[in-house]
Design a protein around this motif. Structure first.
Motif, PDB file in Angstrom:
ATOM      1  N   SER A  46       0.826  -1.201   0.000  1.00 44.64           N
ATOM      2  CA  SER A  46       0.000   0.000   0.000  1.00 44.64           C
ATOM      3  C   SER A  46       0.863   1.255   0.000  1.00 44.64           C
ATOM      4  N   GLN A  47       1.911   1.262   0.809  1.00 41.58           N
ATOM      5  CA  GLN A  47       2.785   2.428   0.858  1.00 41.58           C
ATOM      6  C   GLN A  47       3.535   2.615  -0.459  1.00 41.58           C
ATOM      7  N   GLN A  91       1.414  17.544  -4.190  1.00 38.24           N
ATOM      8  CA  GLN A  91       2.023  16.216  -4.308  1.00 38.24           C
ATOM      9  C   GLN A  91       3.384  16.168  -3.617  1.00 38.24           C
ATOM     10  N   ARG A  92       4.146  17.238  -3.707  1.00 40.96           N
ATOM     11  CA  ARG A  92       5.446  17.257  -3.024  1.00 40.96           C
ATOM     12  C   ARG A  92       5.273  17.253  -1.511  1.00 40.96           C
ATOM     13  N   LEU A  93       4.297  17.982  -1.005  1.00 38.29           N
ATOM     14  CA  LEU A  93       4.027  17.954   0.438  1.00 38.29           C
ATOM     15  C   LEU A  93       3.598  16.558   0.883  1.00 38.29           C
ATOM     16  N   ALA A  94       2.717  15.944   0.114  1.00 41.32           N
ATOM     17  CA  ALA A  94       2.242  14.602   0.449  1.00 41.32           C
ATOM     18  C   ALA A  94       3.378  13.584   0.375  1.00 41.32           C
ATOM     19  N   LEU A  95       4.242  13.713  -0.623  1.00 44.08           N
ATOM     20  CA  LEU A  95       5.404  12.818  -0.715  1.00 44.08           C
ATOM     21  C   LEU A  95       6.344  13.017   0.468  1.00 44.08           C
ATOM     22  N   GLY A  96       6.568  14.265   0.836  1.00 45.19           N
ATOM     23  CA  GLY A  96       7.426  14.550   1.987  1.00 45.19           C
ATOM     24  C   GLY A  96       6.891  13.912   3.255  1.00 45.19           C
ATOM     25  N   TYR A  97       5.589  14.030   3.447  1.00 46.23           N
ATOM     26  CA  TYR A  97       4.958  13.423   4.625  1.00 46.23           C
ATOM     27  C   TYR A  97       5.067  11.900   4.575  1.00 46.23           C
ATOM     28  N   GLU A 101       7.008   9.655   7.337  1.00 47.71           N
ATOM     29  CA  GLU A 101       6.307   8.632   8.119  1.00 47.71           C
ATOM     30  C   GLU A 101       6.797   7.220   7.807  1.00 47.71           C
ATOM     31  N   SER A 102       7.323   7.020   6.612  1.00 42.19           N
ATOM     32  CA  SER A 102       7.803   5.707   6.179  1.00 42.19           C
ATOM     33  C   SER A 102       9.193   5.868   5.565  1.00 42.19           C
TER      34      SER A 102
END
Length: 156
Positions: A46-47, A91-97, A101-102
């Motif tokens: 999923s990740q 998308q860059r913010l979401a990728l950074g998060y 987190e992972s």
């Protein structure tokens, strides 16, 4: 089939809570190992899927930014690329998060870019109505550029 295995099918949140508690207490012999292994495998998938998905959208917008500019150049002043810029930021913010987190996914970025790029080209071609041959065969952006919040490709 033990009670925990049955609980998996009936009440997943309770199964997850009970499994976590058994792990905390070190009661490993009571675990529903088949479902636990399945869930751990699915978490990783999923990740990785989310990583590829976000990169697909990000790369498609970088490509449109770089290659569709000519079509929009007369309207660019009014358009200002706000929609694309906002998508790139999001998308860059979401990728950074996701990477924060992972952190194990950081080593998978190049592989994910390779998987996402052909899909991104198809997406960019369909959305922009530019021919597929407009776009490079392989990703023209480095990992650093892809993740850099200030990187916007030069327009062609």
């Amino acid at each position: 089939m033990n009670a925990l295995s049955t609980l998996y099918d009936l009440d997943y949140p309770s199964w997850a809570a009970e499994t976590a508690e058994l792990l905390r207490q070190g009661r490993f012999s009571e675990l529903d190992l088949d479902h636990l292994v399945e869930e751990l495998d699915d978490m990783g998938k999923s990740q990785r899927h989310e990583l590829v998905s976000r990169l697909r959208i990000l790369l498609a917008h970088l490509l449109k930014w770089q290659f569709q500019y000519r079509q929009l150049s007369e309207r660019w002043a009014e358009y200002e690329g706000k929609s694309w810029r906002n998508t790139l930021i999001e998308q860059r913010l979401a990728l950074g998060y996701l990477l924060e987190e992972s952190p194990g996914l950081k080593g998978k970025i190049n592989e994910a870019v390779t998987k996402a790029y052909s899909q991104a080209v198809e997406l960019a071609a369909r959305e922009s109505e530019l021919p597929l041959k407009t776009f490079p065969a392989s990703c023209p952006y480095t990992q650093a550029q892809i993740l850099d919040p200030d990187f916007y490709p030069d327009v062609e």
